[in-house]
Enzyme design. Structure first.
Site, short mmCIF file in Angstrom:
data_model
loop_
_atom_site.label_atom_id
_atom_site.label_comp_id
_atom_site.label_asym_id
_atom_site.label_seq_id
_atom_site.Cartn_x
_atom_site.Cartn_y
_atom_site.Cartn_z
N MET A 33 37.58 93.51 8.42
CA MET A 33 36.27 93.55 9.07
C MET A 33 35.17 94.21 8.18
O MET A 33 35.29 95.29 7.77
CB MET A 33 36.60 94.40 10.37
CG MET A 33 35.37 94.54 11.48
SD MET A 33 34.76 92.82 11.94
CE MET A 33 33.05 93.20 12.04
N GLU A 34 34.00 93.54 8.23
CA GLU A 34 32.89 93.82 7.49
C GLU A 34 31.98 94.75 8.00
O GLU A 34 30.80 94.92 7.69
CB GLU A 34 32.14 92.56 7.23
CG GLU A 34 31.44 92.12 8.66
CD GLU A 34 32.00 90.99 9.20
OE1 GLU A 34 33.32 90.80 8.96
OE2 GLU A 34 31.15 90.14 9.96
N ASN A 35 32.55 95.88 8.84
CA ASN A 35 31.69 97.06 9.44
C ASN A 35 30.56 97.45 8.26
O ASN A 35 31.18 97.78 7.33
CB ASN A 35 32.32 98.06 9.92
CG ASN A 35 33.70 97.72 10.50
OD1 ASN A 35 33.47 96.96 11.68
ND2 ASN A 35 34.96 98.06 10.02
N GLU B 53 34.74 90.06 2.68
CA GLU B 53 33.90 91.33 3.61
C GLU B 53 32.64 92.04 2.96
O GLU B 53 31.83 92.01 3.43
CB GLU B 53 34.88 92.52 3.93
CG GLU B 53 36.13 91.97 4.49
CD GLU B 53 35.97 90.90 5.69
OE1 GLU B 53 35.01 91.17 6.45
OE2 GLU B 53 36.92 90.06 6.05
N GLU C 56 30.20 83.07 9.05
CA GLU C 56 31.54 83.06 8.61
C GLU C 56 31.76 81.76 7.61
O GLU C 56 32.40 82.09 6.70
CB GLU C 56 32.54 82.98 9.91
CG GLU C 56 32.70 84.12 10.59
CD GLU C 56 33.03 85.49 9.76
OE1 GLU C 56 33.38 85.19 8.72
OE2 GLU C 56 32.88 86.42 10.56
N1 B3K Z 1 34.21 89.01 11.06
C1 B3K Z 1 35.73 89.56 11.02
C2 B3K Z 1 36.58 88.86 12.22
C3 B3K Z 1 36.41 89.35 13.44
C4 B3K Z 1 37.52 88.70 14.25
C5 B3K Z 1 37.29 89.23 15.65
N2 B3K Z 1 38.02 88.55 16.60
C6 B3K Z 1 36.29 89.20 9.75
C7 B3K Z 1 35.74 88.40 8.80
O1 B3K Z 1 35.47 87.19 8.98
O2 B3K Z 1 35.46 88.61 7.75
ZN ZN Z 2 34.16 86.80 7.87
#
Ligand code: B3K
Ligand code: ZN
Length: 896
Positions: A267-269, A302, A324
Site C-alpha cells: 500500500m502506497e501510503n 508503490e 492503478e
Molecule cells: N492501492 C493498493 C491497493 C489497495 C486495495 C484495497 N482493497 C495497492 C496498490 O495497488 O498499489
Molecule cells: Zn497500485
C-alpha cells in the site's frame, strides 16, 4: 455484516463533497484492546456544492465525543444512520472534534487499525479510514495531516506515520510519543500509522537534484538479513522515475514497512508504504527468482504511486484505474528497463500478457465483467481487479503505442502540470494525452467505458501481379452483463510482413510518405477496415499484433507450417513465442476432444492409443526442438516457449469446459514431449545448471527457469533416474528457486521418499512463514492431491484462515490452481470451497470475496458440474451474516 440487500453505487451519481477539509490533527492512544483516537478536522463549505450538511462516514467504531466549533453535539444535533453521520446546516467554517474508540486486537478484517503479531498497522484504502474516525472518507477530500502517536515504550518502541518526524519524547507510566507531519495534502485513504517492535535498514540517498533523502525498510526482529533487495529496488525505482519521467521524490524520508498479515500486496501510503512481507523479505535461502522479481516490481509500483496516485489522485473510486492502470504500466516499464536487453524486455512482456490472458480475459467474459472504469459497484474492494489493474495498464500502454514514447512523455508532463495536487478522472488523463500531442482521442474513450475483450479477425489478400497486399481487419466485442451493444474501439495493431526467408519486408507508409519501417501500427477504428501495402514482390506471412499492441484476441487462419515458420523467424520475439502458443493450443484442443470422444465411446483404456494417433504429426515437437536448442535465444525466452498454455487458458477456448479431459490431454502432451525430446532436455539441463553463488539477475534466473522447466518435463517420465536427478537437485541447491523446483518435481511424481522430502523441507523452514506458504502451495497444486488431502492440510498446526497469505497458499492455490482436482465430478471440491468462503466471510470479507470468485465461470461447464456449482454458490448466498463483499460476488455469479 448485514442482512438486507446492500445498495449499488453508481458513477453517474457523483456529487462534489459538501465540505472541504484543510487540516486534520489526530492523537492516538494505542493499546491493543482499546485505542482512543482524537481528531480535529478544520473544514469549510465547498463552493462547488449546494449541500449544506456535513457528511461523515464511520464503521465499527464507538463515538465518544463530537464537538462542532467548540460546542458538544448531542444525538438530536445530528443523524447517524447506516454508517453515515450527517450534521445538518453546519456553519460555513466548521471545526469538528471527534473522539472514537477502537479494538485493534479484534480487527480480523485487516482494514482500518489492526494488530499483527503484536504490532499496530493501518490499511485505509479504499474506505478503511472510517474504521478509525468519522470523516468525509472519499478521495476527493484532500487535507494536511498532523499525527501524534502515544504508546507503551517497551512493546511499541517504534512509532511511525506519514511525512516527517517533528517531535518525540517520554510520557509518564512507561509511555512515549512521536509527532508526525505530512507536508502534502492527501486523501484519507493514504493515511497510515505503524507502531511496534520493529527494526530497520536505512540509507541516505542522493537525488539527481543533489538533495539527500533517508530511506528505511522496517521489519520484525530477525529479518534484517532479508531487506537488501527491497532497499536496492527502492533506490532503483527512485532513479528510474527521475530518468524516465523526470519525477523526483518529494519527501525527505521514505519508509517501507513489512507486515505478515496483509490483505493484498502492498500500500502506497504517503511516505510510509506498508507491504506484505512476501514483497519485501528475500535472501537466496527463502526467496525464489520470481519472488525477487516481484519484490522489485511491487516496490517500484508503490513508489511510483507517489506521483501517479498520491500527488495526483482519483476523484472517486470509479476512477481507480487512473492511478492503478497507469502505475502498473509504469512498474512494467521499470522492470523491463531493469533487465535492459531487448530480449529481456520481450520476456517481461510475455509474462505480463500471460497474466492478462490467464486472469483478465476470463474476468472480462464472466459475471463480474466490468469496464476499466466501472459504472457501478456494491463494494469497492471487489473492484481492485485484473481489469482495473492489468487491462488498465494495457490501455495506458496503447497511448504510448499510438503517440510514441516522446508523445507519451509529453502527455505525462501536461497531466502533472495541470493536475498536481488534484483529485481527477480518467478523462483528464486522456485529455492530457490528446492535448499534448494534438490528437483526437475521443473514440479511445471506449476502452474505459466498454467491458469485454475485443476480437480482431484478420484476412489477407495478395495480388502477385500488382504486388500488393490487403489486410482486412474486422473487430467485434462480445456482450457483457449490462452491456449488449458495443461500438468499435480505437485499436493499435502493430504488424509486419515476412518474406519466404523469414526476413522483414520494409513497409512503406500509406500514401508512400515517410520512411519505410518493418513494423507499422495500423489504427483500427471502424468495424471493418482494409489496409493496403504496395511493392510486395512475394506472398508474405503476416506477423500480427506485434508486441501484443492491444488487449484483444487476434484471429488469423495460419497453417501449422506458417506458425512453425513464425516461431523460427519472426523478428518480433513476442510473436515468435505467440506462434508456438498457437500451435500448442491447437494440439491441446485436438487432444482434449480426442479424450472426450474416447471417453464417450467407452474406450477408457484406449485413450492413450487414440492420443498417440492424434500426435502422429510432429510439427510441434520439431518446432520446440529447434527453439530449445537455439543457443542464440535467451534461456528465459526458451523457457516461455516450452511452457504450454495452462489448463485455465485451454478452458477459455472451449465451448463447454471439461476440466478432466483438459488435464488428461495436457499431461499427455507434456509426457509425449518429454519422451520425444528426452536427450535434448537432458543436455539442456546440464548446460544450464546453476553454478557458483546465487544471483537473482535476469540472465541467471533465466537459466534457472529453463533448467527447472526442463526438470519438470523430465519428471513427467516419472522413472528412477529422474527421481534421483530431482533428489540430487533438492539436496544440493544453494537457493530456493532450485530447491523448490526439485521438491515440486518430487511431489508430482511417484518417488518413494517424496513424503520424507516434504517433511525435511518443513522442518528446515518451520520458522519462515513465507516458505511454509510455499510448502502448502506445492501440495495444494500437486497432481496427486485431491480435496481430502487439502482438507487434511487445513488441520495442520501451521494452517490458519486468519492469515491471508496462508489462506491463499492452501485454499486459493487449490481452488484456482488445481482445476482437475477442484472440479472433481462428485462436487466435493465445490462443497469444500463454499465451506471455506463462509468461514472466511466472518473473519475477513475482502479475502473471502476473492475466494468467492473461483466459480465465476460456472455456466461454461457441463450441466452435471454446473448444477453442483450452482448449489455451492447458493449455499453461500443463503449463509447468515454475509458481508457486502461476498454478497456482491455470489449474487452476480448466480445472476449471470
Ligand atoms: N492501492 C493498493 C491497493 C489497495 C486495495 C484495497 N482493497 C495497492 C496498490 O495497488 O498499489
Ligand atoms: Zn497500485
Amino acid at each position: 455484516m448485514r442482512t438486507d440487500t446492500p445498495p449499488t453505487i453508481y458513477r453517474k451519481d457523483y456529487a462534489a463533497p459538501s465540505y472541504l477539509v484543510d487540516t486534520v490533527d489526530m492523537g492516538f492512544d494505542l493499546t491493543p484492546a482499546r485505542t482512543l483516537v482524537a481528531t480535529r478536522i478544520v473544514m469549510r463549505r465547498n463552493p462547488a456544492s449546494s449541500e449544506q450538511d456535513i457528511v461523515l462516514y464511520g464503521e465499527e467504531i464507538e463515538l465518544l465525543q463530537l464537538r462542532l466549533n467548540g460546542k458538544t453535539l448531542h444525538a438530536r444535533d445530528y443523524r447517524l444512520d447506516g454508517g453515515i453521520l450527517r450534521i445538518p446546516r453546519a456553519p460555513q467554517d466548521s471545526t469538528l472534534e471527534i473522539e472514537t474508540a477502537l479494538r485493534p486486537d479484534h480487527n480480523t478484517s485487516l482494514m482500518g487499525l489492526y494488530v499483527s503479531n503484536g504490532n499496530f498497522f493501518t490499511q485505509c484504502e479504499a474506505e478503511g479510514f472510517r474504521k478509525i474516525t468519522y470523516f468525509p472518507d472519499r478521495p476527493d477530500v484532500m487535507a494536511r495531516y498532523t499525527v501524534m502517536l502515544r504508546a507503551d515504550k517497551k512493546t511499541c518502541p517504534v512509532l511511525l506515520s506519514n511525512g516527517n518526524l517533528i517531535e518525540q519524547g517520554e510520557l509518564p507510566d512507561g509511555r512515549h510519543y512521536a509527532k508526525w507531519e505530512d507536508p502534502f495534502k492527501k486523501p484519507s485513504y493514504l493515511f497510515a500509522l505503524v507502531a511496534g517492535n520493529l527494526v530497520c535498514q536505512e540509507e541516505s540517498f542522493r537525488l539527481k537534484s543533489g538533495r539527500e533523502v533517508l530511506l528505511q525498510v522496517w521489519v520484525e526482529h530477525g529479518n534484517l538479513d532479508k531487506t537488501q533487495h527491497a532497499m536496492d529496488s527502492l533506490k532503483n525505482s527512485i532513479r528510474w522515475d527521475e530518468e524516465r519521467f523526470g519525477l523526483e521524490l518529494d519527501l525527505d524520508r521514505f519508509m517501507i514497512v513489512a507486515v505478515g498479515d496483509f490483505n493484498m500486496g502492498a500500500m502506497e501510503n504517503k511516505g510510509l508504504n506498508i507491504f506484505n512481507t512476501k514483497f519485501v523479505l528475500a535472501n537466496p535461502r527463502i526467496a525464489t527468482d520470481i519472488d525477487y522479481a516481484n519484490i522489485e516490481a511491487v516496490v517500484g509500483h508503490e513508489y511510483f504511486h507517489n506521483w501517479t496516485g498520491n500527488r495526483v489522485t482519483c476523484r472517486d473510486w470509479f476512477q481507480l484505474s487512473l492511478k492503478e492502470g497507469l502505475t502498473v504500466f509504469r512498474d512494467q516499464e521499470f522492470s523491463a528497463d531493469m533487465i535492459g536487453t531487448e530480449s529481456g524486455r520481450a520476456v517481461k512482456r510475455i509474462d505480463d500478457v500471460r497474466v492478462l490472458r490467464q486472469a483478465q480475459f476470463p474476468e472480462d467474459a464472466g459475471p463480474m465483467a466490468h469496464p476499466v472504469r466501472p459504472d457501478s459497484f456494491v463494494e469497492i474492494n471487489n473492484f481492485y481487479t485484473v481489469t482495473v489493474y492489468e487491462k488498465g495498464a494495457e490501455v495506458v500502454r496503447m497511448y504510448q503505442t499510438l503517440l510514441g514514447r516522446d508523445g507519451f512523455r509529453k502527455g505525462m508532463d501536461l497531466y502533472f502540470a495541470r493536475h498536481d495536487g488534484q483529485a481527477v478522472a480518467c478523462d483528464d488523463f486522456r485529455a492530457a494525452m490528446a492535448d499534448a500531442n494534438q490528437r483526437d482521442l475521443q473514440q479511445f474513450e471506449r476502452w474505459y467505458s466498454q467491458a469485454g475483450t475485443p476480437r480482431v479477425a484478420v484476412t489477407m489478400a495478395y495480388d502477385a501481379a500488382a504486388k500488393t497486399v490487403e489486410l482486412t481487419l474486422r473487430q467485434s466485442c462480445p456482450p457483457t452483463p449490462g452491456q449488449t451493444e458495443k461500438l468499435p474501439f480505437h485499436i493499435p495493431v502493430a504488424i509486419g510482413l515476412l518474406d519466404a526467408k523469414g526476413r522483414d519486408i520494409v513497409l512503406q507508409a500509406e500514401g508512400g510518405k515517410g520512411k519505410g519501417a518493418i513494423t507499422r501500427v495500423l489504427e483500427l477504428t471502424q468495424a471493418v477496415q482494409t489496409f493496403h501495402f504496395s511493392g510486395i514482390s512475394e506472398r508474405p506471412v503476416p506477423s500480427l499484433l506485434r508486441g501484443f499492441s492491444a488487449p484483444v484476441v487476434l484471429e488469423y487462419s495460419y497453417s501449422d507450417a506458417e506458425l512453425a515458420f513464425l516461431m523460427a523467424h519472426d523478428s518480433d520475439a513476442f510473436n515468435r513465442w505467440e506462434a508456438g502458443q498457437r500451435l500448442a493450443m491447437r494440439r491441446l484442443l485436438t487432444l482434449t476432444h480426442a479424450v472426450q470422444e474416447a471417453r464417450q465411446a467407452g474406450h477408457v483404456v484406449a485413450v492413450e492409443s487414440v492420443l498417440n494417433n492424434v500426435l502422429q504429426d510432429t510439427a510441434l515437437t520439431d518446432a520446440l526442438r529447434i527453439t530449445l536448442n537455439d543457443k542464440k535465444l535467451d534461456p528465459a525466452f526458451r523457457e516461455l516457449v516450452l511452457t504450454l498454455p495452462s489448463e485455465t487458458m485451454i478452458a477459455e477456448q472451449m465451448e463447454v469446459i471439461d476440466p478432466q479431459a483438459i488435464h488428461t490431454a495436457r499431461q499427455f502432451l507434456r509426457r509425449s514431449l518429454a519422451q520425444a525430446l528426452r536427450s535434448d532436455l537432458e543436455a539442456i539441463y546440464k548446460a544450464n545448471r546453476s553454478k557458483g553463488p546465487y544471483h537473482p539477475d535476469a540472465a541467471s534466473s533465466g537459466k534457472r527457469a529453463l533448467q527447472n522447466v526442463v526438470l519438470s518435463y523430465l519428471a513427467e517420465l516419472d522413472d528412477e533416474a529422474v527421481h534421483a536427478l530431482a533428489q540430487k537437485q533438492c539436496d544440493n541447491a544453494n537457493n530456493m528457486t532450485d530447491r523448490l523446483a526439485a521438491l515440486a518435481a518430487l511431489t508430482n511424481s511417484h518417488a518413494e521418499d517424496k513424503q520424507d522430502a516434504l517433511a525435511d523441507f518443513y522442518a528446515e523452514f518451520e520458522d519462515e512463514a513465507l516458505v511454509i506458504d510455499k510448502w502448502f502451495t506445492l501440495q495444494a497444486t500437486a497432481r496427486t492431491t485431491d480435496v481430502d488431502a487439502v482438507r487434511a492440510l487445513t488441520q495442520h498446526l501451521a494452517f490458519t484462515l486468519k492469515n491471508p497469505n496462508r489462506a491463499r497458499s492452501l485454499i486459493f492455490s487449490f481452488c484456482n490452481g488445481n482445476p482437475s482436482a477442484f472440479h472433481a465430478t462428485d462436487g466435493s471440491g465445490y462443497a469444500f470451497w463454499s465451506e471455506q468462503v463462509i468461514a472466511l466471510n466472518s473473519i475477513n470479507p475482502q479475502v473471502a470475496a476473492r475466494l468467492a470468485r473461483s466459480l465465476d465461470r460456472w455456466r461454461k461447464y457441463a450441466p452435471a458440474l454446473q448444477e453442483k456449482m450452482r448449489a455451492a454458490l447458493q449455499k453461500i448466498a443463503d449463509a447468515p451474516n454475509l458481508s457486502r463483499d461476498v454478497a456482491e460476488v455470489v449474487t452476480k455469479s448466480l445472476a449471470h
